[in-house]
Structures are given as structure tokens and as C-alpha cells.
Design a protein around this motif. Structure first.
Motif, PDB file in Angstrom:
ATOM      1  N   ASP A   1      15.859   9.005   3.633  1.00 34.17           N
ATOM      2  CA  ASP A   1      16.984   9.477   4.435  1.00 34.17           C
ATOM      3  C   ASP A   1      16.908   8.912   5.851  1.00 34.17           C
ATOM      4  O   ASP A   1      16.867   9.658   6.825  1.00 34.17           O
ATOM      5  CB  ASP A   1      17.011  11.007   4.468  1.00 34.17           C
ATOM      6  N   GLY A   2      16.829   7.615   5.984  1.00 38.94           N
ATOM      7  CA  GLY A   2      16.814   6.999   7.295  1.00 38.94           C
ATOM      8  C   GLY A   2      15.921   5.775   7.367  1.00 38.94           C
ATOM      9  O   GLY A   2      15.511   5.225   6.343  1.00 38.94           O
TER      10      GLY A   2
ATOM     11  N   PHE B   1       0.172   9.334   9.766  1.00 41.62           N
ATOM     12  CA  PHE B   1       1.013   9.716   8.634  1.00 41.62           C
ATOM     13  C   PHE B   1       0.089  10.093   7.484  1.00 41.62           C
ATOM     14  O   PHE B   1      -0.796   9.320   7.125  1.00 41.62           O
ATOM     15  CB  PHE B   1       1.902   8.544   8.208  1.00 41.62           C
ATOM     16  N   TYR B   2       0.322  11.257   6.911  1.00 42.32           N
ATOM     17  CA  TYR B   2      -0.479  11.722   5.786  1.00 42.32           C
ATOM     18  C   TYR B   2       0.332  11.603   4.501  1.00 42.32           C
ATOM     19  O   TYR B   2       1.506  11.972   4.461  1.00 42.32           O
ATOM     20  CB  TYR B   2      -0.906  13.181   5.987  1.00 42.32           C
ATOM     21  N   PHE B   3      -0.310  11.083   3.490  1.00 36.53           N
ATOM     22  CA  PHE B   3       0.260  10.999   2.157  1.00 36.53           C
ATOM     23  C   PHE B   3      -0.652  11.824   1.247  1.00 36.53           C
ATOM     24  O   PHE B   3      -1.726  12.240   1.663  1.00 36.53           O
ATOM     25  CB  PHE B   3       0.316   9.537   1.693  1.00 36.53           C
ATOM     26  N   ASN B   4      -0.254  12.049   0.018  1.00 39.16           N
ATOM     27  CA  ASN B   4      -1.081  12.864  -0.877  1.00 39.16           C
ATOM     28  C   ASN B   4      -2.486  12.316  -1.046  1.00 39.16           C
ATOM     29  O   ASN B   4      -3.443  13.070  -1.107  1.00 39.16           O
ATOM     30  CB  ASN B   4      -0.414  13.000  -2.243  1.00 39.16           C
TER      31      ASN B   4
ATOM     32  N   ARG C   1       0.790  -1.219   0.000  1.00 40.64           N
ATOM     33  CA  ARG C   1       0.000   0.000   0.000  1.00 40.64           C
ATOM     34  C   ARG C   1       0.835   1.288   0.000  1.00 40.64           C
ATOM     35  O   ARG C   1       0.398   2.297  -0.564  1.00 40.64           O
ATOM     36  CB  ARG C   1      -0.904  -0.020   1.222  1.00 40.64           C
ATOM     37  N   TYR C   2       2.026   1.272   0.617  1.00 37.88           N
ATOM     38  CA  TYR C   2       2.756   2.522   0.846  1.00 37.88           C
ATOM     39  C   TYR C   2       4.143   2.601   0.216  1.00 37.88           C
ATOM     40  O   TYR C   2       4.797   3.637   0.340  1.00 37.88           O
ATOM     41  CB  TYR C   2       2.869   2.783   2.352  1.00 37.88           C
ATOM     42  N   LEU C   3       4.595   1.572  -0.461  1.00 34.98           N
ATOM     43  CA  LEU C   3       5.907   1.606  -1.094  1.00 34.98           C
ATOM     44  C   LEU C   3       5.981   2.749  -2.107  1.00 34.98           C
ATOM     45  O   LEU C   3       5.055   2.953  -2.902  1.00 34.98           O
ATOM     46  CB  LEU C   3       6.189   0.267  -1.783  1.00 34.98           C
ATOM     47  N   ASN C   4       7.061   3.508  -2.052  1.00 35.89           N
ATOM     48  CA  ASN C   4       7.336   4.653  -2.936  1.00 35.89           C
ATOM     49  C   ASN C   4       6.389   5.835  -2.739  1.00 35.89           C
ATOM     50  O   ASN C   4       6.303   6.703  -3.585  1.00 35.89           O
ATOM     51  CB  ASN C   4       7.347   4.230  -4.404  1.00 35.89           C
ATOM     52  N   LYS C   5       5.710   5.883  -1.611  1.00 36.65           N
ATOM     53  CA  LYS C   5       4.857   7.036  -1.290  1.00 36.65           C
ATOM     54  C   LYS C   5       5.649   8.009  -0.422  1.00 36.65           C
ATOM     55  O   LYS C   5       6.491   7.613   0.369  1.00 36.65           O
ATOM     56  CB  LYS C   5       3.600   6.589  -0.562  1.00 36.65           C
ATOM     57  N   THR C   6       5.335   9.282  -0.568  1.00 36.15           N
ATOM     58  CA  THR C   6       6.010  10.335   0.188  1.00 36.15           C
ATOM     59  C   THR C   6       5.109  10.824   1.317  1.00 36.15           C
ATOM     60  O   THR C   6       3.925  11.097   1.100  1.00 36.15           O
ATOM     61  CB  THR C   6       6.379  11.501  -0.745  1.00 36.15           C
ATOM     62  N   ILE C   7       5.687  10.944   2.488  1.00 38.44           N
ATOM     63  CA  ILE C   7       4.955  11.413   3.669  1.00 38.44           C
ATOM     64  C   ILE C   7       4.824  12.930   3.571  1.00 38.44           C
ATOM     65  O   ILE C   7       5.825  13.647   3.595  1.00 38.44           O
ATOM     66  CB  ILE C   7       5.691  11.008   4.962  1.00 38.44           C
ATOM     67  N   SER C   8       3.601  13.417   3.471  1.00 37.91           N
ATOM     68  CA  SER C   8       3.399  14.858   3.335  1.00 37.91           C
ATOM     69  C   SER C   8       3.257  15.549   4.684  1.00 37.91           C
ATOM     70  O   SER C   8       3.589  16.723   4.823  1.00 37.91           O
ATOM     71  CB  SER C   8       2.189  15.153   2.454  1.00 37.91           C
ATOM     72  N   ASP C   9       2.788  14.838   5.699  1.00 33.65           N
ATOM     73  CA  ASP C   9       2.655  15.417   7.032  1.00 33.65           C
ATOM     74  C   ASP C   9       2.490  14.296   8.053  1.00 33.65           C
ATOM     75  O   ASP C   9       2.181  13.163   7.697  1.00 33.65           O
ATOM     76  CB  ASP C   9       1.455  16.358   7.096  1.00 33.65           C
TER      77      ASP C   9
ATOM     78  N   ILE D   1      10.786  13.484   9.355  1.00 34.27           N
ATOM     79  CA  ILE D   1      10.120  12.454   8.552  1.00 34.27           C
ATOM     80  C   ILE D   1       9.278  13.053   7.414  1.00 34.27           C
ATOM     81  O   ILE D   1       9.047  12.421   6.395  1.00 34.27           O
ATOM     82  CB  ILE D   1       9.287  11.514   9.448  1.00 34.27           C
ATOM     83  N   LYS D   2       8.855  14.283   7.605  1.00 29.28           N
ATOM     84  CA  LYS D   2       8.031  14.966   6.600  1.00 29.28           C
ATOM     85  C   LYS D   2       8.821  15.126   5.298  1.00 29.28           C
ATOM     86  O   LYS D   2       9.968  15.550   5.312  1.00 29.28           O
ATOM     87  CB  LYS D   2       7.658  16.342   7.148  1.00 29.28           C
ATOM     88  N   GLY D   3       8.208  14.750   4.211  1.00 28.77           N
ATOM     89  CA  GLY D   3       8.848  14.855   2.902  1.00 28.77           C
ATOM     90  C   GLY D   3       9.686  13.654   2.504  1.00 28.77           C
ATOM     91  O   GLY D   3      10.183  13.594   1.382  1.00 28.77           O
TER      92      GLY D   3
END
Length: 121
Positions: free
Chosen positions: A67-68, A95-98, A17-25, A46-48
Motif C-alpha cells: 500500500d505505497g 525493519f523486523y520481519f518474521n 533477500r526481502y521480496l514478498n516479505k511482510t514487515i512485522s515491526d 509501514i507495519k504489516g
């Protein structure tokens, strides 16, 4: 406490469900879940970041970031939920994603998350 096969299943569901997704907030509602960092620093670091892969070491879920790493131990009752309608008083980290969210839900508040940057491993 989730057994090893259950932790593996959680890791695989998260991966699909979340692979290659960016955390927006991120929203931290209960900061004792965080093992080594303040809520403000956790959010800022962690944001971004993008989730690059998922691993498991014993009963730890390892979320590899751009980055971690985020280490998650579910302990007694920790679980992840995916629906906004399921946010309640036991939703401790969100965790918020787009296009969706990931909720860490833990009634007994025993679970832990530890954020490692690349200098820690």
C-alpha cells in the motif's frame, strides 16, 4: 557517496533477500532520516505491509509496498545491514520481519526515507 552501480547492487541484494516479505515491526532510532512523516505515523503505516518489488530511479531505491512506496536515498554513507549483531548507535531504522531484520545504518545521518501512500503518486 555511493555511485549508481553501487545503488543498483544494493537494490538487487535487497530484492533477493526481502521480496514478498511482510514487515512485522519497525524501530526508529533517529527520526531525521524520515523526510515527510513522524516516527509514529511511519511505524503505523509501514507495519504489516508486504514488499512487492524493488526499483531504482537515479540514486533512489524504491521499495514498493502493498500500500505505497518507500523511497530511500543513501546519501554519503547510508547502507543496509542484515545481522542482529551489527545493531549499534548508527542503526537508525530497523525493519523486523518474521525471520530476519533489515537495518538502515548511517554514520553521518545524511540519508533520507520518504513514505508515499497511493494518493501521492
Amino acid at each position: 557517496m555511493p555511485e549508481l552501480p553501487e545503488v543498483e547492487t544494493v537494490k538487487e541484494v535487497l530484492k533477493k533477500r526481502y521480496l514478498n516479505k511482510t514487515i512485522s515491526d519497525v524501530l526508529v532510532n533517529y527520526d531525521n532520516i524520515l523526510a515527510n512523516i513522524s516516527p509514529t505515523d511511519f511505524i503505523n503505516k509501514i507495519k504489516g505491509q508486504t514488499i512487492t518489488s524493488f526499483d531504482r530511479y537515479g540514486k533512489y531505491i524504491i521499495i514498493n509496498l502493498s500500500d505505497g512506496k518507500l523511497l530511500v536515498h543513501l546519501r554519503m554513507e547510508g547502507k543496509f545491514k542484515f545481522e542482529k549483531d551489527l545493531i549499534d548507535k548508527h542503526s537508525h531504522i530497523i525493519f523486523y520481519f518474521n525471520d530476519e531484520i533489515l537495518i538502515y545504518h548511517d554514520v553521518r545521518k545524511f540519508g533520507k526515507m520518504k513514505l508515499l501512500d497511493k494518493s501521492n503518486y
